[in-house]
Write a protein that holds these residues in place. Structure first.
Motif, PDB file in Angstrom:
ATOM      1  N   SER A 193       0.670  -1.348   0.087  1.00 19.88           N
ATOM      2  CA  SER A 193      -0.309  -0.099  -0.081  1.00 19.88           C
ATOM      3  C   SER A 193       0.705   1.244   0.267  1.00 19.88           C
ATOM      4  CB  SER A 193      -0.724  -0.119   1.376  1.00 19.88           C
ATOM      5  OG  SER A 193      -0.524   0.218   2.355  1.00 19.88           O
ATOM      6  N   ASN A 194       2.084   0.852   0.444  1.00 19.45           N
ATOM      7  CA  ASN A 194       2.705   2.155   0.319  1.00 19.45           C
ATOM      8  C   ASN A 194       3.407   2.526  -1.004  1.00 19.45           C
ATOM      9  OD1 ASN A 194       2.707   2.250   2.941  1.00 19.45           O
ATOM     10  ND2 ASN A 194       4.679   0.944   3.490  1.00 19.45           N
ATOM     11  N   TYR A 195       3.122   1.845  -2.168  1.00 19.80           N
ATOM     12  CA  TYR A 195       3.712   2.451  -3.264  1.00 19.80           C
ATOM     13  C   TYR A 195       2.839   2.310  -4.288  1.00 19.80           C
ATOM     14  CZ  TYR A 195       7.937   1.038  -1.243  1.00 19.80           C
ATOM     15  OH  TYR A 195       9.794   0.814  -0.703  1.00 19.80           O
ATOM     16  N   ALA A 196       3.074   2.894  -5.516  1.00 19.30           N
ATOM     17  CA  ALA A 196       1.944   3.128  -6.744  1.00 19.30           C
ATOM     18  C   ALA A 196       2.609   2.045  -7.611  1.00 19.30           C
ATOM     19  CB  ALA A 196       2.869   4.526  -7.336  1.00 19.30           C
ATOM     20  N   TRP A 197       2.449   2.012  -8.462  1.00 18.36           N
ATOM     21  CA  TRP A 197       2.079   0.016  -9.009  1.00 18.36           C
ATOM     22  C   TRP A 197       2.126   0.919 -10.835  1.00 18.36           C
ATOM     23  CZ3 TRP A 197       3.448  -4.360  -7.334  1.00 18.36           C
ATOM     24  CH2 TRP A 197       3.619  -4.203  -5.980  1.00 18.36           C
ATOM     25  N   ALA A 198       1.995  -0.513 -11.521  1.00 19.32           N
ATOM     26  CA  ALA A 198       2.035  -0.475 -13.537  1.00 19.32           C
ATOM     27  C   ALA A 198       2.098  -1.179 -14.353  1.00 19.32           C
ATOM     28  CB  ALA A 198       2.593   1.018 -13.256  1.00 19.32           C
ATOM     29  N   TRP A 199       1.227  -1.711 -14.856  1.00 17.81           N
ATOM     30  CA  TRP A 199       1.551  -2.759 -15.802  1.00 17.81           C
ATOM     31  C   TRP A 199       2.320  -1.748 -16.934  1.00 17.81           C
ATOM     32  CZ3 TRP A 199       0.217  -7.380 -14.884  1.00 17.81           C
ATOM     33  CH2 TRP A 199      -0.423  -7.591 -13.983  1.00 17.81           C
ATOM     34  N   PHE A 200       3.290  -2.918 -17.388  1.00 12.14           N
ATOM     35  CA  PHE A 200       4.344  -2.450 -19.215  1.00 12.14           C
ATOM     36  C   PHE A 200       3.947  -3.884 -19.489  1.00 12.14           C
ATOM     37  CE2 PHE A 200       6.581   1.467 -17.774  1.00 12.14           C
ATOM     38  CZ  PHE A 200       6.225   0.903 -16.218  1.00 12.14           C
ATOM     39  N   ARG A 201       4.432  -3.729 -21.055  1.00 17.18           N
ATOM     40  CA  ARG A 201       4.150  -5.047 -21.748  1.00 17.18           C
ATOM     41  C   ARG A 201       4.950  -4.569 -23.025  1.00 17.18           C
ATOM     42  NH1 ARG A 201      -1.154  -3.303 -25.076  1.00 17.18           N
ATOM     43  NH2 ARG A 201      -0.530  -1.594 -26.240  1.00 17.18           N
ATOM     44  N   GLN A 202       4.953  -5.800 -23.463  1.00 12.77           N
ATOM     45  CA  GLN A 202       6.731  -6.077 -24.079  1.00 12.77           C
ATOM     46  C   GLN A 202       6.526  -6.902 -25.794  1.00 12.77           C
ATOM     47  OE1 GLN A 202      10.459  -6.730 -22.641  1.00 12.77           O
ATOM     48  NE2 GLN A 202      11.427  -6.221 -24.387  1.00 12.77           N
ATOM     49  N   ALA A 203       5.997  -6.503 -26.308  1.00 12.87           N
ATOM     50  CA  ALA A 203       5.582  -7.510 -27.759  1.00 12.87           C
ATOM     51  C   ALA A 203       6.590  -7.950 -28.560  1.00 12.87           C
ATOM     52  CB  ALA A 203       5.112  -6.529 -28.831  1.00 12.87           C
ATOM     53  N   PRO A 204       7.109  -9.070 -28.937  1.00 12.72           N
ATOM     54  CA  PRO A 204       7.980  -9.825 -29.676  1.00 12.72           C
ATOM     55  C   PRO A 204       9.434  -8.881 -30.934  1.00 12.72           C
ATOM     56  CG  PRO A 204       6.922 -11.407 -30.214  1.00 12.72           C
ATOM     57  CD  PRO A 204       5.884 -10.334 -29.063  1.00 12.72           C
ATOM     58  N   GLY A 205       9.977  -8.545 -30.442  1.00  8.94           N
ATOM     59  CA  GLY A 205      11.478  -7.363 -31.013  1.00  8.94           C
ATOM     60  C   GLY A 205      10.896  -5.988 -31.002  1.00  8.94           C
ATOM     61  N   LYS A 206      10.137  -5.960 -29.586  1.00  9.04           N
ATOM     62  CA  LYS A 206       9.822  -4.430 -29.480  1.00  9.04           C
ATOM     63  C   LYS A 206      10.527  -4.209 -28.103  1.00  9.04           C
ATOM     64  CE  LYS A 206       5.837  -3.661 -32.374  1.00  9.04           C
ATOM     65  NZ  LYS A 206       4.038  -3.280 -32.354  1.00  9.04           N
ATOM     66  N   GLU A 207       9.943  -2.588 -27.784  1.00 11.20           N
ATOM     67  CA  GLU A 207      10.862  -2.443 -26.149  1.00 11.20           C
ATOM     68  C   GLU A 207       9.953  -2.459 -25.590  1.00 11.20           C
ATOM     69  OE1 GLU A 207      14.565   0.791 -27.511  1.00 11.20           O
ATOM     70  OE2 GLU A 207      12.527   1.513 -26.725  1.00 11.20           O
ATOM     71  N   ARG A 208       9.576  -2.475 -24.303  1.00 10.71           N
ATOM     72  CA  ARG A 208       8.809  -2.061 -22.982  1.00 10.71           C
ATOM     73  C   ARG A 208       7.953  -1.026 -22.767  1.00 10.71           C
ATOM     74  NH1 ARG A 208      10.538  -5.626 -17.513  1.00 10.71           N
ATOM     75  NH2 ARG A 208      10.833  -6.694 -19.744  1.00 10.71           N
ATOM     76  N   GLU A 209       7.012  -1.481 -23.030  1.00  8.65           N
ATOM     77  CA  GLU A 209       5.666  -0.254 -22.934  1.00  8.65           C
ATOM     78  C   GLU A 209       4.996   0.181 -22.040  1.00  8.65           C
ATOM     79  OE1 GLU A 209       3.371   0.444 -26.579  1.00  8.65           O
ATOM     80  OE2 GLU A 209       2.450  -1.301 -26.320  1.00  8.65           O
TER      81      GLU A 209
END
Length: 127
Positions: free
Chosen positions: A30-46
């Protein structure tokens, strides 16, 4: 060291829905902010979506606005990503991440803001 375990990925047809979960170990969720990222083949994590410590602030990348919803359950130490109206271009490995900065109610969208990452869960959307 926090451990993050994602689940809920899979194969779905275009237009379908999935709900990703990220279970975190420890008592500091509960003390932190959180996120989701994704990475498609051959691409950078976004960046996909982020939620602030209080959940009062959320932010989404333009391509998922109106389709994805990020949420958190502090009592369960779990982060969620509800994904509706999925498209083939959503196909990627999805990662949850915890920011390095505690006690801030800001949303963070850069990968460099996050210091703890899960192992990822595969989401495949067929046309």
């Amino acid at each position: 060291q926090v451990q993050l375990v994602e689940s809920g990925g899979g194969l779905v047809q275009a237009g379908g829905s999935l709900r990703l979960s990220c279970a975190a170990s420890g008592r500091a969720f509960s003390n932190y902010a959180w996120a989701w990222f994704r990475q498609a083949p051959g691409k950078e994590r976004e960046f996909v979506a982020a939620i602030s410590r209080s959940a009062a602030n959320t932010y989404y990348t333009d391509s998922v606005k109106g389709r994805f919803t990020i949420s958190r359950d502090n009592a369960k130490n779990t982060l969620y990503l509800q994904m509706n109206s999925l498209k083939p271009e959503d196909t990627a490995v999805y990662y949850c991440a915890r920011t390095m900065t505690a006690y801030s109610d800001t949303v963070y969208i850069q990968t460099t803001d996050y210091g703890s990452w899960g192992q990822g869960t595969q989401v495949t959307v067929s046309a």
